[in-house]
Design an enzyme around this catalytic site. Structure first.
Site, mmCIF file in Angstrom:
data_model
loop_
_atom_site.group_PDB
_atom_site.id
_atom_site.type_symbol
_atom_site.label_atom_id
_atom_site.label_comp_id
_atom_site.label_asym_id
_atom_site.label_seq_id
_atom_site.Cartn_x
_atom_site.Cartn_y
_atom_site.Cartn_z
ATOM 1 N N GLY A 120 -23.616 12.251 -9.958
ATOM 2 C CA GLY A 120 -23.561 10.854 -9.527
ATOM 3 C C GLY A 120 -23.557 10.839 -8.001
ATOM 4 O O GLY A 120 -23.795 11.865 -7.359
ATOM 5 N N ALA A 121 -23.246 9.682 -7.417
ATOM 6 C CA ALA A 121 -23.301 9.548 -5.957
ATOM 7 C C ALA A 121 -22.417 10.576 -5.252
ATOM 8 O O ALA A 121 -22.850 11.244 -4.309
ATOM 9 C CB ALA A 121 -22.899 8.132 -5.554
ATOM 10 N N VAL A 154 -16.847 14.383 -11.625
ATOM 11 C CA VAL A 154 -17.234 13.953 -12.977
ATOM 12 C C VAL A 154 -16.732 12.549 -13.302
ATOM 13 O O VAL A 154 -16.370 12.250 -14.427
ATOM 14 C CB VAL A 154 -16.725 14.961 -14.040
ATOM 15 C CG1 VAL A 154 -17.507 16.244 -13.965
ATOM 16 C CG2 VAL A 154 -15.227 15.238 -13.876
ATOM 17 N N GLU A 179 -25.533 18.767 -14.402
ATOM 18 C CA GLU A 179 -25.430 17.385 -14.871
ATOM 19 C C GLU A 179 -25.531 17.364 -16.397
ATOM 20 O O GLU A 179 -26.463 17.918 -16.967
ATOM 21 C CB GLU A 179 -26.542 16.542 -14.241
ATOM 22 C CG GLU A 179 -26.676 15.134 -14.796
ATOM 23 C CD GLU A 179 -25.384 14.325 -14.754
ATOM 24 O OE1 GLU A 179 -24.941 13.883 -15.836
ATOM 25 O OE2 GLU A 179 -24.817 14.139 -13.658
ATOM 26 N N GLY A 231 -21.481 17.451 -11.811
ATOM 27 C CA GLY A 231 -21.693 16.003 -11.782
ATOM 28 C C GLY A 231 -22.673 15.620 -10.688
ATOM 29 O O GLY A 231 -22.550 16.084 -9.558
ATOM 30 N N HIS A 254 -44.149 -5.270 11.814
ATOM 31 C CA HIS A 254 -44.862 -3.985 11.894
ATOM 32 C C HIS A 254 -44.605 -3.358 13.259
ATOM 33 O O HIS A 254 -44.566 -4.064 14.240
ATOM 34 C CB HIS A 254 -46.365 -4.239 11.714
ATOM 35 C CG HIS A 254 -47.201 -3.015 11.950
ATOM 36 N ND1 HIS A 254 -47.383 -2.041 10.982
ATOM 37 C CD2 HIS A 254 -47.876 -2.601 13.049
ATOM 38 C CE1 HIS A 254 -48.152 -1.082 11.477
ATOM 39 N NE2 HIS A 254 -48.467 -1.397 12.733
ATOM 40 N N GLU A 303 0.856 -1.199 0.000
ATOM 41 C CA GLU A 303 0.000 0.000 0.000
ATOM 42 C C GLU A 303 0.885 1.238 0.000
ATOM 43 O O GLU A 303 1.801 1.342 0.801
ATOM 44 C CB GLU A 303 -0.917 -0.012 1.231
ATOM 45 C CG GLU A 303 -1.727 1.253 1.457
ATOM 46 C CD GLU A 303 -2.544 1.693 0.248
ATOM 47 O OE1 GLU A 303 -2.377 2.850 -0.173
ATOM 48 O OE2 GLU A 303 -3.337 0.886 -0.279
ATOM 49 N N ARG A 304 0.590 2.179 -0.906
ATOM 50 C CA ARG A 304 1.471 3.347 -1.015
ATOM 51 C C ARG A 304 1.031 4.503 -0.125
ATOM 52 O O ARG A 304 1.764 5.456 0.062
ATOM 53 C CB ARG A 304 1.573 3.802 -2.469
ATOM 54 C CG ARG A 304 0.288 4.363 -3.029
ATOM 55 C CD ARG A 304 0.447 4.798 -4.467
ATOM 56 N NE ARG A 304 -0.824 5.322 -4.971
ATOM 57 C CZ ARG A 304 -1.046 5.650 -6.218
ATOM 58 N NH1 ARG A 304 -0.099 5.485 -7.120
ATOM 59 N NH2 ARG A 304 -2.213 6.123 -6.593
ATOM 60 N N CYS A 306 -11.688 4.295 0.219
ATOM 61 C CA CYS A 306 -12.987 4.066 0.867
ATOM 62 C C CYS A 306 -12.977 4.480 2.337
ATOM 63 O O CYS A 306 -13.784 5.286 2.776
ATOM 64 C CB CYS A 306 -13.364 2.600 0.748
ATOM 65 S SG CYS A 306 -14.893 2.203 1.598
#
Length: 465
Positions: free
Chosen positions: A182-183, A270, A203, A180, A444, A35-36, A43
Site C-alpha cells: 500500500g502507500a 500491512v 504483496e 505490504g 503551456h 492529546e496523549r 500525520c
C-alpha cells in the site's frame, strides 16, 4: 474535583482533531482538545510529513546521479543517513510546534494526557499532574489509528521495523524486505531502494498498490522493477526466523510453494487498526466494527453528542479526509448545514518514485457498477514539459460515463501527479462533464496539459499522441 465545562471536547490532535478544534473555535464555541502524545498526531510527527521529507532527500539523491543527463557534473555523490533523518525530524518538529501556536491563537485549551469517557458528555483526562474532569455537550473522537501487527511479524525495532522505526532508521538496510505494498510500504521501499538497498516487496493481493487502477499499478510496477526492486505478488510472508546480530530468514509462500530468503531488515506495512481501546466506548453503546467506530455520513456515532472522525471512523485512511470531516462536524455542532463528505471525491496520493495519484472509480469498479465507460489515456512521453524535466515515464488516465459525460475517475502515475490530481478533484466536486474539461484552456508548457489530452483521448480527440 471541580470539572471544567466546554461546548466541544476533541480527543486526539491529529489532522482531524486539531482542524475540528480550530473550526469549532472560529464558530464561537468554547473548545478543549486532548492529546496523549504529539500535537499534529501521527500525520505531522510520524506519517505524512516526515516521510515526504525523507522521500525528497531520496529524490534529490536520484537526480544527483542523473546530473550528466542535464549537462551537469556531480562527483563523489553520497548520503549521510543520520543527517537525512535529522532533516525529516526537524521538519516534523517545526510543524508540530506550529499546531501549538494555532491552538493558542484560536483559544483552544490543550490538555496533554490520556482520555477516557466514563459517561455521556464527560471526558476524564489523566495528565502528569493528575486527573482532570471535562464536560461538554459535544465530543469528537479523533484518536486515529496505528500499524497493524500480524502474529509472528511483529516489529522489534532491530530486525523488524514498523513505519516509526523506518522513519528514524539507525542504519541503512543492505537487503530489505517490505511486507505490504500500500502507500506506506511502497513509499519506504522506494526510499530505501533509491538509496541503494536491495529491496524486495511482498504483496498478498494479485498486484501492488491494490487500491489503484490496474493499469496504473502495472505501470508503477514496471518502473520499480526497472529501478532494481523485486516484487512478489499473490505472496505471503508466513514466518520470520530472527537471528539477532545476523538478520532474518523469511518464509515466503507463492503459488503454493514456500521458499526462504535472508534479509538484514524487514519493514512491516500491512495496514492499520483504529485506536478504539480504553476509551470506554463500548459501555457508552458505540458500535465498533473491526476496530473502527461505525458512523453515519455526518460522523455521528448514534450516541447523542458523540462524533467520530478520521482514521478511527474508517476508510479512506487519509489526513485530508480527517480534516474535512473535522470541519463538517464542527459546523454541524454549531448549527450549520454542511454537506456530507463523498469518499469517491477524495484523492489518494502515494509519494514513491514515480508518484501515484487517483480520485473516483477505477475503470474496473466503474464497469462493475454497471457504467458504460469511455476511457482516455495520455503518456508523459507526449508532453513537452515532461521531456524538458527529464521525466518521460508516466501516464494519465480518465474514466467517463459514456451516457452522461460525468468524470467517474482519474488515475495518474509519474512526476508531480500528487499535485496535478487536484484539478480532477475540483472537476468531480463541481460535477464537471467532459465538455467542460475539453473547453478549459490548460497553460503551456505544463504537465497539466496531459490532463486535458487524457480527456480528449476518451472521446477520440487527443492532439499530441
Amino acid at each position: 474535583m471541580a470539572s471544567q465545562s466546554f461546548d466541544v471536547i476533541v480527543i486526539g490532535a491529529g489532522p482531524g482533531g486539531y482542524v475540528a478544534a480550530i473550526r469549532a473555535s472560529q464558530l464561537g464555541l468554547k473548545v478543549a482538545i486532548v492529546e496523549r502524545e504529539n500535537l499534529g498526531g501521527i500525520c505531522l510527527n510520524w506519517g505524512c510529513i516526515p516521510t515526504k521529507a525523507l522521500l525528497r532527500s531520496a529524490e534529490v539523491f536520484h537526480l544527483m546521479h542523473r546530473a550528466k543527463d542535464f549537462g551537469l557534473k556531480a562527483d563523489g555523490i553520497g548520503y549521510d543517513l543520520p543527517a537525512v533523518v535529522a532533516r525529516s525530524r526537524a521538519v516534523a518538529k517545526q510543524l508540530s510546534g506550529g499546531i501549538g501556536h494555532l491552538m493558542k491563537k484560536n483559544k483552544v485549551t490543550v490538555f496533554m494526557g490520556t482520555a477516557h469517557l466514563p459517561k455521556q458528555g464527560v471526558v476524564s483526562v489523566k495528565t502528569d499532574k493528575g486527573t482532570e474532569e471535562l464536560t461538554a455537550k459535544s465530543i469528537i473522537l479523533a484518536t486515529g489509528a496505528r500499524a497493524r501487527e500480524l502474529p509472528g511479524l511483529e516489529a522489534d525495532g532491530d530486525l523488524v521495523w514498523s513505519y516509526r522505526h523506518a522513519l528514524v532508521a539507525s542504519r541503512m538496510p543492505t537487503k530489505l524486505l517490505v511486507i505490504g505494498s500500500g502507500a506506506i510500504g511502497i513509499e519506504f521501499a522506494s526510499f530505501f531502494n533509491t538509496l541503494g538497498a536491495d529491496t524486495t516487496v511482498v504483496e498478498v493481493m494479485d498486484r501492488i498498490l491494490p487500491v489503484e487502477d490496474a493499469e496504473i499499478s502495472a505501470f508503477a510496477k514496471k518502473q520499480f522493477v526497472k529501478q532494481g526492486m523485486k516484487i512478489l505478488e499473490k505472496a505471503a510472508v508466513k514466518k520470520l526466523d530472527r537471528k539477532p546480530g545476523q538478520g532474518v530468514t523469511a518464509h515466503i509462500e507463492q503459488d503454493g510453494k514456500v521458499t526462504t530468503q535472508d534479509f538484514d531488515t524487514v519493514i512491516s506495512a500491512v495496514g492499520i487498526v483504529g485506536n478504539v481501546e480504553d476509551l470506554g466506548l463500548e459501555a457508552l453503546g458505540v458500535k465498533i466494527d473491526r476496530t473502527h467506530v461505525v458512523t453515519d455520513e455526518y460522523c455521528r456515532t448514534g450516541v447523542e453528542g458523540l462524533f467520530a472522525i478520521g482514521d478511527i471512523a474508517g476508510a479512506p485512511w487519509l489526513a485530508h479526509k480527517a480534516s474535512h470531516e473535522g470541519v463538517m462536524v464542527a459546523e454541524l455542532i454549531a448549527g450549520k448545514h454542511p454537506h456530507p463528505i463523498k469518499p469517491n471525491s477524495i484523492a489518494g496520493c502515494t509519494y514513491c518514485h514515480p508518484q501515484v495519484a487517483s480520485v473516483g472509480l477505477t475503470e474496473a469498479k466503474a464497469q462493475e457498477q454497471g457504467y458504460e465507460v469511455k476511457v482516455g489515456r495520455f503518456p508523459f512521453i507526449g508532453n513537452g514539459k515532461a521531456i524538458a524535466l527529464g521525466e518521460p515515464e508516466g501516464l494519465v488516465k480518465t474514466v467517463f460515463d459514456a451516457k452522461t459525460g460525468e468524470l467517474l475517475g482519474a488515475h495518474m502515475v509519474g512526476a508531480e501527479v500528487t499535485e496535478l490530481i487536484q484539478g480532477y478533484v475540483i472537476g468531480r466536486t463541481l460535477e464537471t462533464t467532459e465538455e467542460d474539461l475539453m473547453n478549459t484552456v490548460f497553460p503551456h508548457p505544463t504537465l497539466s496539459e496531459m490532463m486535458h489530452e487524457a480527456v480528449l483521448d476518451a472521446y477520440g480527440r487527443a492532439l499530441h499522441f
